[in-house]
Design a protein around this motif. Structure first.
Motif, short mmCIF file in Angstrom:
data_model
loop_
_atom_site.label_atom_id
_atom_site.label_comp_id
_atom_site.label_asym_id
_atom_site.label_seq_id
_atom_site.Cartn_x
_atom_site.Cartn_y
_atom_site.Cartn_z
N LEU A 37 1.00 1.27 13.26
CA LEU A 37 0.53 0.12 12.69
C LEU A 37 -0.55 0.31 11.73
CD1 LEU A 37 0.62 -2.47 15.62
CD2 LEU A 37 2.14 -2.43 13.87
N ILE A 38 -1.51 1.22 12.03
CA ILE A 38 -2.64 1.30 10.91
C ILE A 38 -2.04 2.08 9.64
CG2 ILE A 38 -4.68 2.79 10.81
CD1 ILE A 38 -5.32 2.21 13.88
N LEU A 39 -1.13 3.08 9.93
CA LEU A 39 -0.61 3.96 8.65
C LEU A 39 0.17 2.92 7.88
CD1 LEU A 39 0.32 7.25 10.46
CD2 LEU A 39 -1.76 6.65 9.16
N ASP A 40 0.88 1.83 8.55
CA ASP A 40 1.94 1.21 7.77
C ASP A 40 0.68 0.21 7.05
OD1 ASP A 40 4.32 1.87 9.08
OD2 ASP A 40 4.23 0.38 10.27
N ALA A 41 -0.15 -0.20 7.63
CA ALA A 41 -1.06 -0.98 6.76
C ALA A 41 -1.68 -0.28 5.58
CB ALA A 41 -2.17 -1.79 7.68
N LEU A 42 -2.13 0.92 5.95
CA LEU A 42 -2.68 1.55 4.56
C LEU A 42 -1.51 2.11 3.77
CD1 LEU A 42 -4.99 4.00 6.87
CD2 LEU A 42 -5.58 2.01 5.46
N GLU A 43 -0.46 2.22 4.13
CA GLU A 43 0.54 2.27 3.23
C GLU A 43 0.57 1.23 1.85
OE1 GLU A 43 5.74 2.80 2.81
OE2 GLU A 43 4.69 2.33 4.70
N LYS A 44 0.14 0.21 2.28
CA LYS A 44 0.07 -0.98 1.15
C LYS A 44 -1.21 -0.85 0.51
CE LYS A 44 2.37 -4.50 4.17
NZ LYS A 44 2.45 -3.46 5.60
N GLY A 45 -2.20 0.13 0.66
CA GLY A 45 -3.18 0.13 0.01
C GLY A 45 -4.56 0.40 0.94
N PRO A 46 -5.75 0.73 0.33
CA PRO A 46 -6.98 1.12 1.07
C PRO A 46 -7.47 -0.12 1.76
CG PRO A 46 -7.26 1.72 -1.37
CD PRO A 46 -5.80 1.03 -1.24
N CYS A 47 -8.17 -0.34 3.07
CA CYS A 47 -8.44 -1.06 3.95
C CYS A 47 -9.85 -0.73 4.30
CB CYS A 47 -7.21 -1.35 5.05
SG CYS A 47 -5.92 -2.05 4.58
N SER A 48 -10.67 -1.86 4.48
CA SER A 48 -11.61 -1.86 5.38
C SER A 48 -11.45 -1.85 6.91
CB SER A 48 -12.79 -2.88 5.03
OG SER A 48 -12.35 -4.01 5.51
N LEU A 49 -12.19 -1.52 7.72
CA LEU A 49 -11.99 -1.79 8.97
C LEU A 49 -11.69 -3.19 9.38
CD1 LEU A 49 -11.67 -0.73 12.02
CD2 LEU A 49 -14.48 -0.96 12.23
N SER A 50 -12.29 -4.20 8.72
CA SER A 50 -12.00 -5.58 9.15
C SER A 50 -10.65 -5.89 8.59
CB SER A 50 -12.92 -6.60 8.54
OG SER A 50 -14.42 -6.46 9.02
N GLN A 51 -10.16 -5.65 7.67
CA GLN A 51 -9.09 -5.80 6.90
C GLN A 51 -7.67 -5.09 7.93
OE1 GLN A 51 -9.75 -4.13 2.92
NE2 GLN A 51 -9.70 -6.34 2.23
N LEU A 52 -8.12 -3.87 8.23
CA LEU A 52 -7.16 -3.19 9.19
C LEU A 52 -7.07 -3.86 10.49
CD1 LEU A 52 -7.96 0.66 9.12
CD2 LEU A 52 -5.74 -0.44 8.49
N VAL A 53 -8.16 -4.46 11.14
CA VAL A 53 -7.90 -5.19 12.17
C VAL A 53 -6.94 -6.58 12.02
CG1 VAL A 53 -9.16 -6.73 13.87
CG2 VAL A 53 -10.22 -4.44 13.16
N ASN A 54 -7.42 -7.36 10.99
CA ASN A 54 -6.64 -8.34 10.62
C ASN A 54 -5.00 -8.06 10.34
OD1 ASN A 54 -8.75 -10.03 10.87
ND2 ASN A 54 -9.34 -9.99 8.60
N SER A 55 -4.77 -6.83 9.81
CA SER A 55 -3.46 -6.63 9.26
C SER A 55 -2.76 -6.02 10.79
CB SER A 55 -3.46 -5.44 8.26
OG SER A 55 -2.10 -5.08 8.06
#
Length: 259
Positions: A37-55
């Protein structure tokens, strides 16, 4: 409770939607599903920790713990703003998977380098905290630097190590310099001129000249080198051999991009 049940169980500490997201990618190994899930989120672009949590819908402590673990294994990196991004390890694995394409073109180029310089020639790619020789040709007589295919060498010394580290992201570059026998200034010079040399760095009496091999996206995926005794190559080997090594690296880069 089984791993799968744990992965799919709702949690009062996780944002809404976690169970549904994990259901879509369930493998039966909960921690891997969450990492995916984390890697899928980062595939769309850089994320802060909060953005990763939300995504991802994962709990913040879980997201942070997994992101740090993935960073340690270089599947995740940080950009200059401190955001999480896809790390260099994926490029290395892609290089390994597509190695046959590089090796198809490598042998005649290495042989040409040997003939034109009189020195052994090699190609290295990074493998974690080391570099591995994936192709090589050697002089048949006289003093030579013998590096067999499959040999694992340190990333702490040698011109090929300079090349493989110089274009890394800032954090991994600093990590690589902690025990290195070369400095940040050395890597600045490598990036500026596009090649590297080392004298008595990896082994006393041995010098080398290296240049990058890049993929179609311009990322450095390997280093092409020549190496031999200082007594024959001289104390400024780059001045004599860098143009030939750089030309070979560009040829292989173009060959990969055409595939």
């Amino acid at each position: 409770m089984t791993t799968e049940q744990f992965a799919l169980s709702p949690s009062n500490t996780s944002p809404a939607g976690t169970s549904e997201k994990l259901e879509l990618i369930k493998s039966g190994v909960g921690v891997l599903d969450k990492a995916a899930l984390i890697l899928d989120a980062l595939e769309k672009g850089p994320c802060s920790l909060s953005q990763l949590v939300n995504s991802t819908g994962l709990a913040r402590p879980t997201t942070h713990r997994l992101a740090i673990a993935l960073e340690r294994h270089r599947f995740i990196a940080r950009d200059q703003q401190g955001r999480f991004t896809i790390g260099a390890r994926f490029a290395e694995l892609a290089t390994a998977a597509g190695e046959d394409r590089l090796l198809t073109s490598a042998e005649p180029i290495l042989q040409t380098l040997l003939e034109r310089t009189g020195e052994s020639a090699q190609i290295y790619r990074r493998q974690g905290d080391q570099r591995v020789c994936i192709a090589a040709v050697e002089r048949t007589s006289g003093l030579r630097d013998s590096i067999p295919v499959g040999a694992m060498l340190s990333m702490e010394a040698g011109s090929a190590a300079h090349i493989l580290l110089a274009w890394e992201d800032t954090e991994h570059l600093h990590q690589g310099l902690r025990h290195a026998q070369f400095s940040a200034q050395t890597l600045n010079t490598v990036r500026r001129r596009g090649w590297s040399e080392s004298i008595n760095e990896r082994e006393k009496g041995v010098c080398s000249v290296s240049a990058p091999i890049r993929n179609s996206a311009g990322h450095v995926i390997a280093a092409i080198s020549i190496s031999g005794p200082v007594d024959r190559m001289g104390i400024s080997p780059g001045r004599h051999y860098a143009p030939l090594v750089m030309k070979a690296g560009k040829y292989l880069s173009d060959a990969i991009s055409r595939v």
